[in-house]
Design a protein around this motif. Structure first.
Motif, short mmCIF file in Angstrom:
data_model
loop_
_atom_site.label_atom_id
_atom_site.label_comp_id
_atom_site.label_asym_id
_atom_site.label_seq_id
_atom_site.Cartn_x
_atom_site.Cartn_y
_atom_site.Cartn_z
N PHE A 86 0.75 -0.99 -0.11
CA PHE A 86 -0.06 0.06 -0.05
C PHE A 86 0.75 1.35 -0.07
CE2 PHE A 86 0.42 -0.96 4.32
CZ PHE A 86 0.41 0.47 5.07
N GLU A 87 2.07 1.10 0.06
CA GLU A 87 3.08 2.34 0.00
C GLU A 87 4.37 1.87 -0.37
OE1 GLU A 87 4.97 5.82 2.82
OE2 GLU A 87 3.07 4.93 3.35
N VAL A 88 5.13 2.61 -1.04
CA VAL A 88 6.41 2.19 -1.72
C VAL A 88 7.12 3.37 -1.40
CG1 VAL A 88 8.08 1.78 -3.45
CG2 VAL A 88 5.73 0.60 -3.38
N ARG A 89 8.54 3.43 -0.84
CA ARG A 89 9.43 4.38 -0.66
C ARG A 89 10.58 4.11 -1.38
NH1 ARG A 89 8.47 4.60 6.02
NH2 ARG A 89 6.33 5.35 5.96
N PRO A 90 10.57 4.70 -2.63
CA PRO A 90 11.84 4.36 -3.74
C PRO A 90 13.28 4.90 -2.83
CG PRO A 90 10.42 5.66 -4.73
CD PRO A 90 9.48 5.51 -3.34
N ASP A 91 12.91 6.02 -2.44
CA ASP A 91 14.49 6.82 -1.94
C ASP A 91 14.94 5.88 -0.70
OD1 ASP A 91 11.97 7.25 -0.19
OD2 ASP A 91 13.02 8.98 0.65
N ALA A 92 14.29 5.05 -0.10
CA ALA A 92 14.73 4.31 1.22
C ALA A 92 14.66 2.65 0.54
CB ALA A 92 13.96 4.36 2.44
N ASP A 93 14.31 2.29 -0.54
CA ASP A 93 14.17 1.02 -1.02
C ASP A 93 13.36 0.14 -0.16
OD1 ASP A 93 15.73 1.30 -3.33
OD2 ASP A 93 17.59 0.95 -2.56
N VAL A 94 12.14 0.49 0.33
CA VAL A 94 11.41 -0.13 1.41
C VAL A 94 10.18 -0.07 0.82
CG1 VAL A 94 12.92 0.00 3.46
CG2 VAL A 94 11.08 1.79 2.84
N ALA A 95 9.17 -0.87 1.52
CA ALA A 95 7.59 -0.78 1.04
C ALA A 95 6.87 -1.22 2.28
CB ALA A 95 7.53 -1.87 0.08
N LEU A 96 5.74 -0.94 2.37
CA LEU A 96 4.91 -1.15 3.58
C LEU A 96 3.80 -2.04 2.99
CD1 LEU A 96 4.32 2.23 5.05
CD2 LEU A 96 5.43 0.56 6.08
N VAL A 97 3.45 -3.21 3.39
CA VAL A 97 2.60 -4.36 3.02
C VAL A 97 1.66 -4.55 4.03
CG1 VAL A 97 2.54 -6.70 2.20
CG2 VAL A 97 4.52 -5.46 1.63
N ARG A 98 0.36 -4.50 3.64
CA ARG A 98 -0.69 -4.53 4.58
C ARG A 98 -0.61 -5.95 5.31
NH1 ARG A 98 -3.87 -1.04 4.55
NH2 ARG A 98 -3.77 -0.43 2.27
N GLY A 99 -0.70 -5.88 6.80
CA GLY A 99 -0.70 -7.22 7.54
C GLY A 99 0.70 -7.87 7.59
N ILE A 100 1.54 -7.16 7.05
CA ILE A 100 2.94 -7.80 7.08
C ILE A 100 4.08 -6.77 7.93
CG2 ILE A 100 5.04 -8.72 5.96
CD1 ILE A 100 2.56 -10.28 5.39
N ASN A 101 4.78 -7.67 8.81
CA ASN A 101 5.86 -6.87 9.62
C ASN A 101 5.14 -5.87 10.57
OD1 ASN A 101 8.48 -6.38 10.32
ND2 ASN A 101 8.84 -4.81 9.11
N MET A 102 4.18 -6.50 11.29
CA MET A 102 3.61 -5.44 12.32
C MET A 102 4.27 -5.29 13.70
SD MET A 102 0.75 -5.06 10.80
CE MET A 102 -0.57 -4.48 12.00
N ILE A 103 4.27 -4.02 14.15
CA ILE A 103 4.99 -3.49 15.18
C ILE A 103 3.90 -3.00 16.23
CG2 ILE A 103 7.06 -3.51 14.22
CD1 ILE A 103 6.64 -0.57 13.86
N LYS A 104 4.46 -2.76 17.23
CA LYS A 104 3.36 -2.15 18.48
C LYS A 104 4.22 -0.79 18.67
CE LYS A 104 0.86 -5.76 20.29
NZ LYS A 104 -0.42 -5.86 19.70
N ARG A 105 3.20 0.20 18.64
CA ARG A 105 3.73 1.52 19.04
C ARG A 105 2.90 2.35 20.21
NH1 ARG A 105 7.96 0.68 17.92
NH2 ARG A 105 9.16 1.22 15.88
N HIS A 106 3.51 2.82 21.21
CA HIS A 106 2.86 3.55 22.24
C HIS A 106 2.46 5.03 21.61
CE1 HIS A 106 3.66 0.74 25.47
NE2 HIS A 106 4.60 0.43 24.61
#
Length: 104
Positions: free
Chosen positions: A26-46
């Motif tokens: 659902f989002e690609v950041r070409p400058d950092a060579d990373v992508a955000l994938v729905r439901g994958i690599n989930m983290i918890k944030r306060h």
């Protein structure tokens, strides 16, 4: 250079804690060579409470490196991406394993 993985692509995770799981980019950041994938690599944030957002512990997707994901082919297996120029001059993405065009 043209992007091999784009927003809306169905991808499979090749390495890491979520290896073998599939999701939609659902989002690609070409400058950092990373992508955000729905439901994958989930983290918890306060999250601190604001006027617009409720506080507490929220789960969200963390970026995953493009080398750790691959597009899912028609057969459901990961495939590499190549490019082909059509007769009318249009450049399209193709799956290396099957030679089929990738939608998008």
């Amino acid at each position: 250079m043209a992007a091999k993985i784009r927003k809306g692509d169905k991808v499979i995770v090749l390495s890491g804690r979520d290896k073998g799981r599939t999701g939609e980019v659902f989002e690609v950041r070409p400058d950092a060579d990373v992508a955000l994938v729905r439901g994958i690599n989930m983290i918890k944030r306060h999250q601190k409470q604001t006027q617009t957002q409720e506080g507490g512990i929220i789960s969200k997707e963390a970026p995953i490196h493009l080398s750790n994901i691959a597009i899912v082919g028609k057969d459901g297996k990961p495939t590499r991406v190549g490019f082909k120029v059509l007769a009318d001059g249009k450049k399209v993405r193709i799956a290396k394993s099957s030679g089929a065009e990738i939608d998008g």
